[in-house]
Design a protein around this motif. Structure first.
Motif, PDB file in Angstrom:
ATOM      1  N   GLU A  63       0.859  -1.185   0.000  1.00  9.47           N
ATOM      2  CA  GLU A  63       0.000   0.000   0.000  1.00  9.47           C
ATOM      3  C   GLU A  63       0.887   1.223   0.000  1.00  9.47           C
ATOM      4  O   GLU A  63       1.420   1.623   1.042  1.00  9.47           O
ATOM      5  CB  GLU A  63      -0.927  -0.006   1.224  1.00  9.47           C
ATOM      6  CG  GLU A  63      -1.912  -1.171   1.253  1.00  9.47           C
ATOM      7  CD  GLU A  63      -2.808  -1.152   2.475  1.00  9.47           C
ATOM      8  OE1 GLU A  63      -2.602  -0.279   3.357  1.00  9.47           O
ATOM      9  OE2 GLU A  63      -3.727  -1.999   2.552  1.00  9.47           O
ATOM     10  N   GLY A  64       1.056   1.837  -1.168  1.00  8.63           N
ATOM     11  CA  GLY A  64       1.986   2.950  -1.295  1.00  8.63           C
ATOM     12  C   GLY A  64       3.402   2.500  -1.038  1.00  8.63           C
ATOM     13  O   GLY A  64       3.911   1.596  -1.709  1.00  8.63           O
ATOM     14  N   ASP A  65       4.051   3.106  -0.037  1.00  6.42           N
ATOM     15  CA  ASP A  65       5.415   2.726   0.318  1.00  6.42           C
ATOM     16  C   ASP A  65       5.452   1.724   1.466  1.00  6.42           C
ATOM     17  O   ASP A  65       6.524   1.424   1.990  1.00  6.42           O
ATOM     18  CB  ASP A  65       6.213   3.975   0.719  1.00  6.42           C
ATOM     19  CG  ASP A  65       6.400   4.936  -0.439  1.00  6.42           C
ATOM     20  OD1 ASP A  65       6.441   4.460  -1.594  1.00  6.42           O
ATOM     21  OD2 ASP A  65       6.489   6.154  -0.194  1.00  6.42           O
ATOM     22  N   THR A  66       4.294   1.205   1.845  1.00  6.99           N
ATOM     23  CA  THR A  66       4.206   0.311   2.996  1.00  6.99           C
ATOM     24  C   THR A  66       3.866  -1.105   2.549  1.00  6.99           C
ATOM     25  O   THR A  66       2.985  -1.305   1.713  1.00  6.99           O
ATOM     26  CB  THR A  66       3.128   0.797   3.984  1.00  6.99           C
ATOM     27  OG1 THR A  66       3.475   2.111   4.429  1.00  6.99           O
ATOM     28  CG2 THR A  66       3.022  -0.132   5.179  1.00  6.99           C
ATOM     29  N   ILE A  67       4.557  -2.078   3.113  1.00  7.91           N
ATOM     30  CA  ILE A  67       4.222  -3.477   2.902  1.00  7.91           C
ATOM     31  C   ILE A  67       3.433  -3.942   4.112  1.00  7.91           C
ATOM     32  O   ILE A  67       3.906  -3.860   5.256  1.00  7.91           O
ATOM     33  CB  ILE A  67       5.473  -4.354   2.726  1.00  7.91           C
ATOM     34  CG1 ILE A  67       6.252  -3.929   1.473  1.00  7.91           C
ATOM     35  CG2 ILE A  67       5.087  -5.828   2.617  1.00  7.91           C
ATOM     36  CD1 ILE A  67       7.556  -4.674   1.286  1.00  7.91           C
ATOM     37  N   VAL A  68       2.206  -4.395   3.886  1.00  7.07           N
ATOM     38  CA  VAL A  68       1.370  -4.949   4.948  1.00  7.07           C
ATOM     39  C   VAL A  68       1.602  -6.457   4.962  1.00  7.07           C
ATOM     40  O   VAL A  68       1.198  -7.165   4.032  1.00  7.07           O
ATOM     41  CB  VAL A  68      -0.115  -4.622   4.731  1.00  7.07           C
ATOM     42  CG1 VAL A  68      -0.958  -5.218   5.857  1.00  7.07           C
ATOM     43  CG2 VAL A  68      -0.322  -3.116   4.641  1.00  7.07           C
ATOM     44  N   GLY A  69       2.266  -6.947   5.978  1.00  6.02           N
ATOM     45  CA  GLY A  69       2.646  -8.353   6.021  1.00  6.02           C
ATOM     46  C   GLY A  69       1.469  -9.285   6.221  1.00  6.02           C
ATOM     47  O   GLY A  69       0.529  -8.974   6.953  1.00  6.02           O
ATOM     48  N   GLY A  70       1.516 -10.434   5.579  1.00  7.10           N
ATOM     49  CA  GLY A  70       0.485 -11.448   5.752  1.00  7.10           C
ATOM     50  C   GLY A  70       0.705 -12.330   6.968  1.00  7.10           C
ATOM     51  O   GLY A  70      -0.165 -13.109   7.334  1.00  7.10           O
ATOM     52  N   TYR A  71       1.898 -12.220   7.572  1.00  5.50           N
ATOM     53  CA  TYR A  71       2.232 -13.005   8.760  1.00  5.50           C
ATOM     54  C   TYR A  71       1.788 -12.250  10.000  1.00  5.50           C
ATOM     55  O   TYR A  71       1.932 -11.025  10.055  1.00  5.50           O
ATOM     56  CB  TYR A  71       3.747 -13.267   8.817  1.00  5.50           C
ATOM     57  CG  TYR A  71       4.169 -14.115   9.988  1.00  5.50           C
ATOM     58  CD1 TYR A  71       4.172 -15.498   9.880  1.00  5.50           C
ATOM     59  CD2 TYR A  71       4.531 -13.534  11.199  1.00  5.50           C
ATOM     60  CE1 TYR A  71       4.539 -16.285  10.963  1.00  5.50           C
ATOM     61  CE2 TYR A  71       4.897 -14.314  12.282  1.00  5.50           C
ATOM     62  CZ  TYR A  71       4.900 -15.687  12.160  1.00  5.50           C
ATOM     63  OH  TYR A  71       5.239 -16.468  13.225  1.00  5.50           O
ATOM     64  N   PRO A  72       1.229 -12.910  11.041  1.00 11.37           N
ATOM     65  CA  PRO A  72       1.148 -14.371  11.228  1.00 11.37           C
ATOM     66  C   PRO A  72      -0.110 -15.022  10.655  1.00 11.37           C
ATOM     67  O   PRO A  72      -0.277 -16.232  10.785  1.00 11.37           O
ATOM     68  CB  PRO A  72       1.161 -14.501  12.748  1.00 11.37           C
ATOM     69  CG  PRO A  72       0.447 -13.281  13.223  1.00 11.37           C
ATOM     70  CD  PRO A  72       0.846 -12.177  12.273  1.00 11.37           C
ATOM     71  N   GLN A  73      -1.009 -14.212  10.046  1.00 15.76           N
ATOM     72  CA  GLN A  73      -2.273 -14.778   9.591  1.00 15.76           C
ATOM     73  C   GLN A  73      -2.070 -15.906   8.591  1.00 15.76           C
ATOM     74  O   GLN A  73      -2.817 -16.884   8.583  1.00 15.76           O
ATOM     75  CB  GLN A  73      -3.149 -13.696   8.970  1.00 15.76           C
ATOM     76  CG  GLN A  73      -4.562 -14.127   8.641  1.00 15.76           C
ATOM     77  CD  GLN A  73      -5.348 -14.564   9.866  1.00 15.76           C
ATOM     78  OE1 GLN A  73      -5.431 -13.820  10.832  1.00 15.76           O
ATOM     79  NE2 GLN A  73      -5.906 -15.771   9.827  1.00 15.76           N
ATOM     80  N   MET A  74      -1.008 -15.812   7.756  1.00 11.02           N
ATOM     81  CA  MET A  74      -0.808 -16.832   6.715  1.00 11.02           C
ATOM     82  C   MET A  74      -0.571 -18.213   7.324  1.00 11.02           C
ATOM     83  O   MET A  74      -1.114 -19.204   6.838  1.00 11.02           O
ATOM     84  CB  MET A  74       0.335 -16.426   5.768  1.00 11.02           C
ATOM     85  CG  MET A  74       1.673 -16.177   6.427  1.00 11.02           C
ATOM     86  SD  MET A  74       3.000 -15.754   5.233  1.00 11.02           S
ATOM     87  CE  MET A  74       2.397 -14.270   4.458  1.00 11.02           C
ATOM     88  N   ILE A  75       0.221 -18.300   8.400  1.00 11.23           N
ATOM     89  CA  ILE A  75       0.460 -19.612   9.002  1.00 11.23           C
ATOM     90  C   ILE A  75      -0.768 -20.061   9.792  1.00 11.23           C
ATOM     91  O   ILE A  75      -1.081 -21.265   9.841  1.00 11.23           O
ATOM     92  CB  ILE A  75       1.730 -19.587   9.892  1.00 11.23           C
ATOM     93  CG1 ILE A  75       2.127 -21.011  10.295  1.00 11.23           C
ATOM     94  CG2 ILE A  75       1.540 -18.716  11.107  1.00 11.23           C
ATOM     95  CD1 ILE A  75       2.586 -21.877   9.142  1.00 11.23           C
ATOM     96  N   GLU A  76      -1.513 -19.126  10.364  1.00 11.96           N
ATOM     97  CA  GLU A  76      -2.752 -19.485  11.063  1.00 11.96           C
ATOM     98  C   GLU A  76      -3.793 -20.015  10.083  1.00 11.96           C
ATOM     99  O   GLU A  76      -4.539 -20.954  10.401  1.00 11.96           O
ATOM    100  CB  GLU A  76      -3.275 -18.270  11.821  1.00 11.96           C
ATOM    101  CG  GLU A  76      -2.369 -17.853  12.983  1.00 11.96           C
ATOM    102  CD  GLU A  76      -2.755 -16.520  13.593  1.00 11.96           C
ATOM    103  OE1 GLU A  76      -3.717 -15.886  13.081  1.00 11.96           O
ATOM    104  OE2 GLU A  76      -2.107 -16.095  14.566  1.00 11.96           O
ATOM    105  N   ASP A  77      -3.852 -19.433   8.865  1.00 11.41           N
ATOM    106  CA  ASP A  77      -4.758 -19.951   7.826  1.00 11.41           C
ATOM    107  C   ASP A  77      -4.433 -21.396   7.488  1.00 11.41           C
ATOM    108  O   ASP A  77      -5.327 -22.244   7.353  1.00 11.41           O
ATOM    109  CB  ASP A  77      -4.644 -19.106   6.558  1.00 11.41           C
ATOM    110  CG  ASP A  77      -5.199 -17.703   6.707  1.00 11.41           C
ATOM    111  OD1 ASP A  77      -6.037 -17.487   7.600  1.00 11.41           O
ATOM    112  OD2 ASP A  77      -4.791 -16.833   5.920  1.00 11.41           O
ATOM    113  N   LEU A  78      -3.146 -21.666   7.321  1.00 13.45           N
ATOM    114  CA  LEU A  78      -2.733 -23.008   6.908  1.00 13.45           C
ATOM    115  C   LEU A  78      -2.967 -24.029   8.012  1.00 13.45           C
ATOM    116  O   LEU A  78      -3.400 -25.162   7.748  1.00 13.45           O
ATOM    117  CB  LEU A  78      -1.263 -22.982   6.483  1.00 13.45           C
ATOM    118  CG  LEU A  78      -0.975 -22.160   5.221  1.00 13.45           C
ATOM    119  CD1 LEU A  78       0.531 -21.981   5.021  1.00 13.45           C
ATOM    120  CD2 LEU A  78      -1.600 -22.798   3.983  1.00 13.45           C
ATOM    121  N   LYS A  79      -2.700 -23.660   9.252  1.00 14.39           N
ATOM    122  CA  LYS A  79      -2.968 -24.587  10.348  1.00 14.39           C
ATOM    123  C   LYS A  79      -4.466 -24.837  10.498  1.00 14.39           C
ATOM    124  O   LYS A  79      -4.892 -25.964  10.805  1.00 14.39           O
ATOM    125  CB  LYS A  79      -2.354 -24.056  11.641  1.00 14.39           C
ATOM    126  CG  LYS A  79      -0.833 -24.226  11.699  1.00 14.39           C
ATOM    127  CD  LYS A  79      -0.261 -23.747  13.006  1.00 14.39           C
ATOM    128  CE  LYS A  79       1.240 -24.002  13.054  1.00 14.39           C
ATOM    129  NZ  LYS A  79       1.582 -25.403  13.358  1.00 14.39           N
TER     130      LYS A  79
END
Length: 581
Positions: free
Chosen positions: A288-304
């Motif tokens: 988003e613009g100059d900011t990276i919104v990280g997918g972690y920790p949600q990405m590992i919670e999704d997979l579990k």
């Protein structure tokens, strides 16, 4: 030619130490610069004009019988020089010239592409010997085609040469044609042909028969799903239940979805080998613009959460969820390793997402060129975002989460990977051997394999190695380490001090191997003999008569019931059958 660095782990001295973050400047989606060299012996060149037919619709036929009438059935390879007369593109925006070479007389319809997934895949019935990719996006040829080769840039009017070498005859008396097809609007003119006469190896290359299967698409894994809480399941149609390969796609943690299964042939191979194949979505990072919104920790919670869903609903899809092997490429390789190194970790799981009574543990982890250490580098930025902390990056790093209690690990990587440097696998490899043991780590490295290449990684050598690894991991999962506080029933298997024991009756608190007359009977090592595979004699196993064992390099047959009576006594219960050869 792609060559495996090793079918076994590198030694400690060959594993590169963690560099001082020299990889920080490497772009996540950098275009691989490595070109796989194809080595071809020399052979006399012949003019192509008399043997080439333009079939229109992008197809040319080269008749080997016309250009080499006396010995065309001995041809095993070729060098075909062609001029680019019309540049190709995908969707009008990605310049790519892709020229597929196939033995046999084929028409345009035989060179179909499948556009249903995250990226195109070759789905033609014409057998792909080689796809020569040129242009600005030539690297895509290695992803779209199983035999793709990145040959670099080529402008309209320029000439290049496609080279193929094999060990099987390309032509027969009934069909002497080499078909050449230009994908994506690519137009070529054949300039000349140089045939290669190599040593012909009898028989066929190792193959497998695709098995009929059923697909279950877009299955929500939580009650109130977002776009990242879905899986696809493919299960062989035969009766029974199937252990699970849990696939996690790559894409720099920012792109693609569960349809992106880059190892398409390996998927079909594993289905034929008796595995179900599950492909999962997960929360992606975004810019988003100059900011990276990280997918972690949600990405590992999704997979579990997806793994827990599989265990809760496995019966509905004929899944044997006692074994779930996490497997992925690039970013997905990182997440597969993170799943395997965080079994039972509350810090990596959100049980409120559902199926809290079921386990999110996996029983194996397979990484195709995945990052292992996110701390203070560009990989960590992509996963945890601009606001990511060192603590988050450490929690998200398989390298830093690895312990002696973790599951078996398979690693494969290209030594010259320009996107995810090979040190990510090498340091993980070295640490895993130290804490998991040599017998629980398998690694295959390739000298010149680029990042994300089907041509390099979706190959029989590797798919067979992965299949063998998964089978071995299943056996290990079926015989977990002995727990002194646990209660075991008749037939339960455990491992203790590197040996496998089976409970002969109900038992608790009795250490395996403590007594040859106790509840635990040791299962001997499997040894190949002239009688087939035979188990080694152990003093605690109960033999009832008729069993054949190996002891002191000789075969012995039990004459009656016996336990803790060593073969060799002529008056004892064992008949000497001779050597094992």
């Amino acid at each position: 030619m792609k060559t495996p660095h090793s079918n076994s782990r590198p030694t400690t001295s060959s594993a590169a130490p963690l560099p001082p973050r020299a990889a920080n400047s490497v772009g996540l989606l950098a275009v691989p610069a490595v070109i796989l060299a194809l080595l071809v012996p020399g052979a006399p060149a012949v003019a192509a004009s008399d043997g080439v037919t333009d079939r229109a619709d992008g197809v040319h036929w080269i008749d080997a019988a016309a250009t080499a009438p006396d010995d065309y059935q001995l041809i095993t390879g070729f060098e075909v020089s062609y001029e680019l007369v019309a540049a190709g593109s995908i969707g009008g925006s990605f310049p790519l010239n892709a020229v597929t070479f196939s033995s046999g007389a084929h028409e345009a319809g035989d060179f179909a592409m499948d556009y249903s997934g995250a990226f195109p895949q070759y789905a033609g019935t014409a057998p792909e010997l080689l796809t020569h990719a040129t242009g600005e996006n030539a690297y895509l040829g290695e992803i779209f085609f199983a035999k793709g080769r990145n040959a670099g840039a080529l402008a309209v009017g320029e000439v290049t040469t496609a080279t193929y070498e094999g060990d099987k005859a390309l032509f027969s008396e009934a069909d002497s044609v080499l078909s050449v097809f230009g994908h994506f609007g690519t137009g070529v003119e054949i300039i000349d042909v140089e045939w290669v006469y190599g040593e012909i190896t009898p028989g066929e290359d190792p193959t497998w028969e695709p098995v009929p299967s059923t697909d279950f698409r877009d299955i929500a894994t939580v009650d109130d799903p977002n776009p990242f809480n879905y899986i696809d399941i493919t299960v062989p149609d035969a009766e029974g239940t199937y252990p699970v390969v849990f696939w996690i796609h790559g894409g720099g943690w920012q792109y693609f979805d569960k349809s992106a299964v880059i190892i398409a042939d390996t998927k079909e191979y594993l289905l034929s080998r008796g595995y179900a194949f599950v492909s999962a979505d997960y929360t992606l990072s975004r810019t988003e613009g100059d900011t990276i919104v990280g997918g972690y920790p949600q990405m590992i919670e999704d997979l579990k959460a997806a793994v827990r869903f599989l265990r809760a609903h496995g019966d509905e899809y004929r899944l044997d969820t006692s074994f779930i092997g996490a497997m992925g490429e690039s970013a997905g390789g990182h997440l597969a390793m993170l799943l395997g190194t965080t079994n039972g970790s509350a810090a990596h799981e959100d049980l409120s997402m559902g199926n809290a009574d079921f386990s999110s543990d996996v029983e194996a982890m397979v990484s195709y060129f995945g990052p292992s250490d996110l701390v203070d580098n560009i990989m960590g930025l992509a996963v945890t975002g601009t606001a990511g902390t060192t603590e988050m990056q450490t929690l998200g790093s398989p390298y830093h989460q690895l312990t002696a209690d973790d599951v078996p690990l398979f690693l494969t990587h290209g030594e010259n990977d320009a996107t995810v440097p090979v040190w990510h696998s090498k340091v993980m490899d070295e640490k895993a051997v130290a804490v998991l043991g040599d017998e629980n780590v398998t690694s295959v490295y390739f000298e010149n394999a680029p990042h994300g290449s089907r041509a390099a990684f979706d190959i029989p050598l590797l798919m067979t190695a992965v299949g063998d690894f998964l089978d071995d991991a299943r056996e290990k999962a079926a015989r977990p380490p002995y727990e002194p506080s646990a209660t075991y029933g008749e037939g339960d298997l455990v491992t203790y001090e590197g040996k496998v024991f089976q409970a002969q009756w109900w038992v608790s608190g009795q250490t395996p191997g403590a007594s040859p007359y106790g509840a635990w009977a040791e299962i001997g090592e499997a040894i190949e003999t002239s009688d087939g595979t035979v188990l080694a004699w152990t003093n605690s196993w109960i033999y009832t008569g008729g069993e054949i064992v190996v002891h002191d390099d000789r075969r012995w047959k039990a004459k009656w019931w016996t336990r803790n009576q060593e073969p060799g006594d002529p008056r004892g219960p064992w008949e000497d059958l001779g050597g094992i050869g």
